[in-house]
Design a protein around this motif. Structure first.
Motif, PDB file in Angstrom:
ATOM      1  N   LEU A 173       0.825  -1.206   0.000  1.00  0.00           N
ATOM      2  CA  LEU A 173       0.000   0.000   0.000  1.00  0.00           C
ATOM      3  C   LEU A 173       0.858   1.255   0.000  1.00  0.00           C
ATOM      4  N   ILE A 174       1.918   1.257   0.776  1.00  0.00           N
ATOM      5  CA  ILE A 174       2.814   2.421   0.824  1.00  0.00           C
ATOM      6  C   ILE A 174       3.405   2.694  -0.551  1.00  0.00           C
ATOM      7  N   LYS A 175       3.849   1.646  -1.241  1.00  0.00           N
ATOM      8  CA  LYS A 175       4.443   1.799  -2.573  1.00  0.00           C
ATOM      9  C   LYS A 175       3.410   2.341  -3.567  1.00  0.00           C
ATOM     10  N   VAL A 176       2.205   1.799  -3.542  1.00  0.00           N
ATOM     11  CA  VAL A 176       1.165   2.233  -4.482  1.00  0.00           C
ATOM     12  C   VAL A 176       0.742   3.671  -4.187  1.00  0.00           C
ATOM     13  N   ARG A 177       0.642   4.025  -2.896  1.00  0.00           N
ATOM     14  CA  ARG A 177       0.310   5.418  -2.542  1.00  0.00           C
ATOM     15  C   ARG A 177       1.387   6.377  -3.053  1.00  0.00           C
ATOM     16  N   GLU A 178       2.641   5.966  -2.952  1.00  0.00           N
ATOM     17  CA  GLU A 178       3.752   6.790  -3.422  1.00  0.00           C
ATOM     18  C   GLU A 178       3.664   7.017  -4.936  1.00  0.00           C
ATOM     19  N   VAL A 179       3.372   5.961  -5.674  1.00  0.00           N
ATOM     20  CA  VAL A 179       3.235   6.076  -7.132  1.00  0.00           C
ATOM     21  C   VAL A 179       2.058   6.996  -7.472  1.00  0.00           C
TER      22      VAL A 179
END
Length: 135
Positions: A115-121
């Motif tokens: 989730l953190i990675k997708v939010r960053e993208v």
């Protein structure tokens, strides 16, 4: 033999006013309301997904599924992703799911990191759009 003018031409402002009165024309400012950009139109989140980050002006939102560890990026119907944005999501491991109309990434072992990675993208894409890159 050249024609001679019988009277001086009227100033253009008088001519325009005469035409407006004759045809009952209104100035454009009275006819059209000021332009206001429309609010992006998002599709309903697929069943099981909830929004966790919204970038409304950019037409991007991040969703997560509590049951499967899947995170997703959804674009508004009127602000679809550019080729550059698609490439960025593919580099981050997201794939397009046409049945859900969103870009998804699943990681059942580390759903929080996913989730953190997708939010960053999603944030990067929204910021790029705010700077004039993208749609």
């Amino acid at each position: 033999m050249p024609r001679k003018r019988t009277k001086e031409p009227a100033p253009i402002s008088d001519v325009i006013e005469e035409i407006r009165e004759k045809h009952d024309l209104k100035p454009a400012a009275e006819l059209a309301p000021p332009f206001e950009p429309s609010k992006p139109r998002f599709a309903e989140p697929p069943e099981g997904f909830i929004p966790v980050a919204n970038h409304v002006k950019a037409g991007v939102r991040v969703l997560k599924n509590l049951d499967t560890g899947t995170s997703a990026i959804q674009f508004s119907d009127d602000r679809v992703p550019t080729r550059e944005e698609k490439d960025r999501m593919e580099e981050a491991g997201l794939g397009y799911d046409p049945s859900q109309r969103q870009w998804t990434k699943q990681d059942a072992e580390l759903p929080g990191a996913n989730l953190i990675k997708v939010r960053e993208v999603g944030r990067e894409i929204a910021e790029a759009r705010a700077e004039g890159r993208g749609r």
